[in-house]
Design a protein around this motif. Structure first.
Motif, PDB file in Angstrom:
ATOM      1  N   GLY A   1       6.753  -4.736  -9.903  1.00  0.00           N
ATOM      2  CA  GLY A   1       6.732  -5.636  -8.756  1.00  0.00           C
ATOM      3  C   GLY A   1       5.367  -5.852  -8.133  1.00  0.00           C
ATOM      4  N   LEU A   2       4.315  -5.234  -8.700  1.00  0.00           N
ATOM      5  CA  LEU A   2       2.975  -5.452  -8.140  1.00  0.00           C
ATOM      6  C   LEU A   2       2.394  -6.735  -8.719  1.00  0.00           C
ATOM      7  CD1 LEU A   2       0.617  -4.416  -6.396  1.00  0.00           C
ATOM      8  CD2 LEU A   2      -0.240  -3.227  -8.430  1.00  0.00           C
ATOM      9  N   ASP A   3       2.194  -7.728  -7.868  1.00  0.00           N
ATOM     10  CA  ASP A   3       1.654  -9.019  -8.313  1.00  0.00           C
ATOM     11  C   ASP A   3       0.195  -8.830  -8.722  1.00  0.00           C
ATOM     12  OD1 ASP A   3       0.671 -11.617  -8.608  1.00  0.00           O
ATOM     13  OD2 ASP A   3       1.895 -12.408  -6.970  1.00  0.00           O
ATOM     14  N   GLU A   4      -0.136  -9.272  -9.946  1.00  0.00           N
ATOM     15  CA  GLU A   4      -1.500  -9.103 -10.438  1.00  0.00           C
ATOM     16  C   GLU A   4      -2.519  -9.868  -9.601  1.00  0.00           C
ATOM     17  OE1 GLU A   4      -1.082 -12.599 -13.861  1.00  0.00           O
ATOM     18  OE2 GLU A   4      -0.910 -10.488 -14.398  1.00  0.00           O
ATOM     19  N   ARG A   5      -2.041 -10.810  -8.767  1.00  0.00           N
ATOM     20  CA  ARG A   5      -2.952 -11.562  -7.900  1.00  0.00           C
ATOM     21  C   ARG A   5      -3.020 -10.997  -6.490  1.00  0.00           C
ATOM     22  NH1 ARG A   5       0.015 -17.213  -8.908  1.00  0.00           N
ATOM     23  NH2 ARG A   5       1.741 -15.784  -8.521  1.00  0.00           N
ATOM     24  N   SER A   6      -2.411  -9.833  -6.268  1.00  0.00           N
ATOM     25  CA  SER A   6      -2.363  -9.248  -4.920  1.00  0.00           C
ATOM     26  C   SER A   6      -3.771  -8.989  -4.381  1.00  0.00           C
ATOM     27  CB  SER A   6      -1.587  -7.926  -4.948  1.00  0.00           C
ATOM     28  OG  SER A   6      -1.758  -7.227  -3.722  1.00  0.00           O
ATOM     29  N   PRO A   7      -4.052  -9.399  -3.135  1.00  0.00           N
ATOM     30  CA  PRO A   7      -5.376  -9.142  -2.548  1.00  0.00           C
ATOM     31  C   PRO A   7      -5.631  -7.656  -2.307  1.00  0.00           C
ATOM     32  CG  PRO A   7      -3.864 -10.037  -0.891  1.00  0.00           C
ATOM     33  CD  PRO A   7      -3.155 -10.124  -2.204  1.00  0.00           C
ATOM     34  N   LEU A   8      -4.588  -6.838  -2.437  1.00  0.00           N
ATOM     35  CA  LEU A   8      -4.742  -5.403  -2.211  1.00  0.00           C
ATOM     36  C   LEU A   8      -5.388  -4.708  -3.418  1.00  0.00           C
ATOM     37  CD1 LEU A   8      -3.991  -3.617   0.188  1.00  0.00           C
ATOM     38  CD2 LEU A   8      -1.933  -2.946  -1.039  1.00  0.00           C
ATOM     39  N   ILE A   9      -5.233  -5.278  -4.598  1.00  0.00           N
ATOM     40  CA  ILE A   9      -5.716  -4.602  -5.810  1.00  0.00           C
ATOM     41  C   ILE A   9      -7.216  -4.296  -5.752  1.00  0.00           C
ATOM     42  CG2 ILE A   9      -6.078  -4.909  -8.300  1.00  0.00           C
ATOM     43  CD1 ILE A   9      -3.310  -6.118  -8.482  1.00  0.00           C
TER      44      ILE A   9
ATOM     45  N   THR B   1       2.148   9.119 -11.123  1.00  0.00           N
ATOM     46  CA  THR B   1       1.599   8.526 -12.347  1.00  0.00           C
ATOM     47  C   THR B   1       0.665   9.491 -13.068  1.00  0.00           C
ATOM     48  OG1 THR B   1       0.303   6.686 -13.236  1.00  0.00           O
ATOM     49  CG2 THR B   1      -0.292   7.454 -11.048  1.00  0.00           C
ATOM     50  N   ARG B   2       0.688   9.405 -14.405  1.00  0.00           N
ATOM     51  CA  ARG B   2      -0.229  10.210 -15.202  1.00  0.00           C
ATOM     52  C   ARG B   2      -1.489   9.415 -15.550  1.00  0.00           C
ATOM     53  NH1 ARG B   2      -1.977  10.958 -20.208  1.00  0.00           N
ATOM     54  NH2 ARG B   2      -0.786   9.207 -21.039  1.00  0.00           N
ATOM     55  N   THR B   3      -1.307   8.133 -15.849  1.00  0.00           N
ATOM     56  CA  THR B   3      -2.435   7.321 -16.305  1.00  0.00           C
ATOM     57  C   THR B   3      -3.160   6.594 -15.177  1.00  0.00           C
ATOM     58  OG1 THR B   3      -1.130   5.308 -16.620  1.00  0.00           O
ATOM     59  CG2 THR B   3      -1.174   6.883 -18.451  1.00  0.00           C
ATOM     60  N   GLY B   4      -2.442   6.292 -14.077  1.00  0.00           N
ATOM     61  CA  GLY B   4      -3.036   5.498 -13.009  1.00  0.00           C
ATOM     62  C   GLY B   4      -3.129   4.022 -13.330  1.00  0.00           C
ATOM     63  N   ASP B   5      -2.504   3.575 -14.426  1.00  0.00           N
ATOM     64  CA  ASP B   5      -2.543   2.160 -14.816  1.00  0.00           C
ATOM     65  C   ASP B   5      -1.607   1.366 -13.912  1.00  0.00           C
ATOM     66  OD1 ASP B   5      -2.503  -0.297 -15.996  1.00  0.00           O
ATOM     67  OD2 ASP B   5      -2.092   0.419 -18.029  1.00  0.00           O
ATOM     68  N   LEU B   6      -2.168   0.423 -13.158  1.00  0.00           N
ATOM     69  CA  LEU B   6      -1.383  -0.348 -12.194  1.00  0.00           C
ATOM     70  C   LEU B   6      -0.303  -1.199 -12.856  1.00  0.00           C
ATOM     71  CD1 LEU B   6      -4.261  -1.409  -9.797  1.00  0.00           C
ATOM     72  CD2 LEU B   6      -2.376   0.118  -9.230  1.00  0.00           C
ATOM     73  N   ALA B   7      -0.442  -1.426 -14.175  1.00  0.00           N
ATOM     74  CA  ALA B   7       0.584  -2.192 -14.891  1.00  0.00           C
ATOM     75  C   ALA B   7       1.920  -1.444 -14.904  1.00  0.00           C
ATOM     76  CB  ALA B   7       0.129  -2.470 -16.322  1.00  0.00           C
ATOM     77  N   GLU B   8       1.881  -0.128 -14.665  1.00  0.00           N
ATOM     78  CA  GLU B   8       3.113   0.664 -14.631  1.00  0.00           C
ATOM     79  C   GLU B   8       3.931   0.391 -13.368  1.00  0.00           C
ATOM     80  OE1 GLU B   8       2.036   4.721 -14.695  1.00  0.00           O
ATOM     81  OE2 GLU B   8       1.249   4.713 -16.743  1.00  0.00           O
TER      82      GLU B   8
ATOM     83  N   LEU C   1       0.829  -1.199   0.000  1.00  0.00           N
ATOM     84  CA  LEU C   1       0.000   0.000   0.000  1.00  0.00           C
ATOM     85  C   LEU C   1       0.866   1.252   0.000  1.00  0.00           C
ATOM     86  CD1 LEU C   1      -2.852   1.179   0.096  1.00  0.00           C
ATOM     87  CD2 LEU C   1      -2.730   1.100   2.593  1.00  0.00           C
ATOM     88  N   ALA C   2       1.944   1.233   0.749  1.00  0.00           N
ATOM     89  CA  ALA C   2       2.848   2.388   0.792  1.00  0.00           C
ATOM     90  C   ALA C   2       3.483   2.641  -0.583  1.00  0.00           C
ATOM     91  CB  ALA C   2       3.938   2.160   1.836  1.00  0.00           C
TER      92      ALA C   2
END
Length: 692
Positions: free
Chosen positions: A182-190, A172-179, A162-163
């Motif tokens: 190291g953020l796992d696409e399966r993260s329960p935080l998403i 970020t300009r787009t807010g696209d989490l793919a940017e 979260l931090a």
């Protein structure tokens, strides 16, 4: 096929900033397309080793005619035809506003990041292009703020993640989490920092002005070419009907690539679902908003407890079931579930949602969060009431069982929705009649009219074109159907599949893809192959990759690397999604092993209902449904083998029914015309030939 999360609204990732080009006059498009596909035309600059292909040009001219005249075109274009350029070139040259829909995000990225830019540059067109993703791909600033105050966040690692997201959100300009590296696409935080259509506050949101979703969508509405996926198309179909979206009415050319997935995607979206997981998410959001904005004004703990208890009681009413089971639901309760306990649990959940709606209504003026939560509570209460009544006609109902429950009511196909809500057949709308619709894939059926695709999609009146692959399959590939093999239902079958695949992989040094029809076979074959290779020297031992042990993207990348860096090659044992969309050209893949004929599971409620409908019409459920389904899936699986004109390989199908049953001839005819290997010695010789 399992039911997936509901699709979301459209958002744009990127828009180029060039003015729109005027459309060419009718008739000129044909000439422009011919010139582009000529041997010395502009495409020779856009694609390496481009050469004029009769089938590719034939398809492109058919698309050009559809754009000029309007109407519906269905094209089955075999592997290697180059269908992407066949629809892109006339669509771009037309000067019309274009919507391109693909099956997956991966294909979206490929189309937008590679094919479109090359063509736009080669054709010299001043076009604006946009890539649209679902809202779950974008950071929601409001929910990020809520997550900061969420006392129920999981372990410490989630706080660190979260931090990172907070720090990234400031730049970020787009807010696209793919940017975010190291953020796992399966993260329960998403799910906690992204929005859904259910929890989005819309114009009432305090972060509405800087919202990444809305800023991106406004940019997308100005683009000439918009790339989405099939889920997003059906999402826009629903949203547009409520007056919120104007994307589809503003385009005149719509292309569906990988269209063979359209029916299954559509029925998932056009149905109704209510899940115990949805109830728990709603309860969590209600508690967070209540404690933040209206602590002490409502007994939030009581409302949350009632909702959670209702979800839990519904799950308990089902009792012990196999994970992944689908329970038929033709009467008042699902198969094997006591009707009284089920209806009581369903009523309790409906009552919990209704009580939550009443509590939220009393504080709705304090925060827009409560307004949206109130709408969600009422919607869930309505769905619970709907599931307490008999199933709608021409639909089927069942319960998906896992850790959570999912109640599903689905139409049997999308034919009626396509005719009345997409094509608007017979409604006399001039704009609708002038629109061009193109549906294309490498596999759309096994008969000249492509009825497997056109019937469930309501496209029986469409123009149909079949363009065959330019590959020389007789020279490039061989088919082996072992005759001395256990029957598909024999307990020894999977072990024999593993033995055959291990034998081939040992000769080739990996380079083997094993496609299974069940998850049980997937695990059995994966374990057996590892045991086969255990005695081998570590330097020569192929690495066995098994679907589910790593993310799909990682598995595909590792397999394509093959024997690089002095390592042995790879064997990939996979099911479901790897039957299509997996591309490993060149020497990385030389043997594809299919364990069984991929007939649809007869005990699946949707399959069962479709079969019963055909039988009621006096047709054959096996001949008109199960067999075409198997033929298309088999073509998809076989299509993993030869991806380029220089590829060579062997396809082994370990199902003796291909050789012994009368319908085997129809399935063999659906496959590419590979040369046949008659016995095990011919199979071994073909493998050795590949190593030379």
């Amino acid at each position: 096929m399992s039911i997936v999360d509901w699709p979301e609204d459209f958002e744009a990732e990127h828009v180029s900033a060039e003015p729109r080009r005027a459309a060419p006059s009718t008739g000129h498009l044909d000439a422009e397309v011919r010139a582009a596909f000529a041997q010395d035309g502009v495409l020779s600059q856009a694609a390496e080793q481009f050469r004029e292909r009769e089938g590719q040009t034939q398809m492109a001219l058919a698309v050009a005619r559809a754009i000029d005249q309007g109407g519906v075109l269905v094209v089955e274009a075999g592997t290697g035809v180059g269908k992407t350029f066949s629809y892109l070139v006339p669509a771009l040259l037309s000067g019309e506003r274009v919507l391109l829909s693909t099956a997956t995000k991966t294909l979206q990225d490929q189309l937008f990041g590679r094919d479109l830019p090359r063509l736009v540059e080669a054709l010299g067109l001043p076009l604006r292009t946009a890539l649209l993703k679902g809202r779950a791909s974008y950071l929601c600033l409001h929910r990020l703020d809520q997550a900061r105050h969420d006392a129920s966040l999981p372990e410490r690692s989630s706080l660190r993640t979260l931090a990172k997201i907070e720090q990234w959100s400031k730049a970020t300009r787009t807010g696209d989490l793919a940017e975010l590296p190291g953020l796992d696409e399966r993260s329960p935080l998403i799910p906690l920092v992204t929005s859904t259509r259910e929890n989005c506050l819309g114009a009432q949101c305090p972060q509405f002005k800087p919202c990444h979703v809305n800023l991106a969508r406004r940019e997308a509405m100005a683009a000439d070419v918009v790339v989405i996926n099939h889920h997003l198309f059906f999402a826009d179909l629903a949203v547009r009907e409520s007056g919120m979206a104007e994307l589809l009415p503003s385009v005149r050319v719509v292309v569906f690539d990988e269209a063979h997935q359209l029916n299954e995607t559509g029925v998932q979206f056009l149905g109704v679902q209510l899940g115990s997981g949805q109830a728990l998410d709603f309860a969590r959001d209600m508690l967070a908003a209540g404690l933040q904005h209206a602590r002490g004004l409502v007994d939030w703990q009581q409302l949350v407890a009632a909702t959670e208890r209702g979800a839990r009681e519904l799950r308990l009413a089902v009792g012990k079931q196999w994970p992944g089971a689908k329970l038929r639901w033709a009467g008042p309760a699902p198969e094997g579930v006591p009707a009284d306990a089920w209806q009581e649990a369903l009523d309790a959940l409906k009552h919990a949602f209704a009580e939550a709606a009443r509590g939220l209504d009393t504080v709705s003026e304090l925060s827009p969060d409560f307004v949206r939560l109130h709408e969600r509570a009422e919607q869930f209460a309505e769905r619970a009431a709907r599931f307490a009544k008999p199933c709608a006609p021409e639909s089927v109902r069942w319960v998906d069982v896992g850790t959570q429950l999912r109640l599903v009511e689905s139409p049997l196909d999308i034919a009626e929705a396509v005719r009345t809500r997409v094509l608007k057949t017979g409604q006399g709308d001039a704009q609708e009649q002038g629109r061009a619709w193109v549906f294309t894939s490498a596999t759309l059926g096994d008969d000249p009219k492509l009825r497997w695709f056109t019937e469930p999609c309501g496209l029986e009146d469409a123009e149909v074109l079949r363009v065959h692959s330019p590959f020389d399959y007789a020279r490039q590939a061989a088919l082996y159907v072992p005759r001395a093999f256990p029957k598909p239902n024999d307990p020894a079958h999977s072990a024999q599949v593993a033995r055959l695949a291990a034998q081939g992989a040992a000769v080739l040094g990996g380079r083997t893809l094993v496609l299974t029809t069940t998850l049980r076979a997937l695990r059995t074959i994966g374990d057996a192959m590892r045991q086969h290779f255990e005695p081998m020297d570590a330097a020569r031992r192929p690495e066995v990759l098994v679907q589910g042990e790593l993310p799909k993207r990682v598995l595909m990348e590792r397999f394509r690397e093959g024997a690089a860096h002095g390592r042995a090659g790879c064997v990939l044992v996979a099911s479901a999604s790897f039957w299509e969309g997996f591309d490993a050209p060149g020497d990385a893949l030389q043997l594809v092993v299919i364990d069984k004929l991929p007939f649809p599971p007869p005990n699946d409620p949707l399959v069962e209902a479709r079969s019963q409908r055909l039988e009621a019409q006096g047709r054959s459920a096996f001949g008109d449904y199960s067999l075409p389904e198997a033929a298309v899936s088999l073509k998809q699986g076989a299509g993993r083998l030869i991806r380029r004109e220089t590829d060579r390989g062997v396809l082994a199908i370990c199902d003796t029914r291909l050789a012994t049953m009368g319908y085997g001839r129809r399935l063999l005819a659906a496959l590419p015309p590979m040369r046949r290997l008659e016995d095990e010695s011919a199979f071994e010789a073909a493998l050795l030939e590949l190593t030379r």
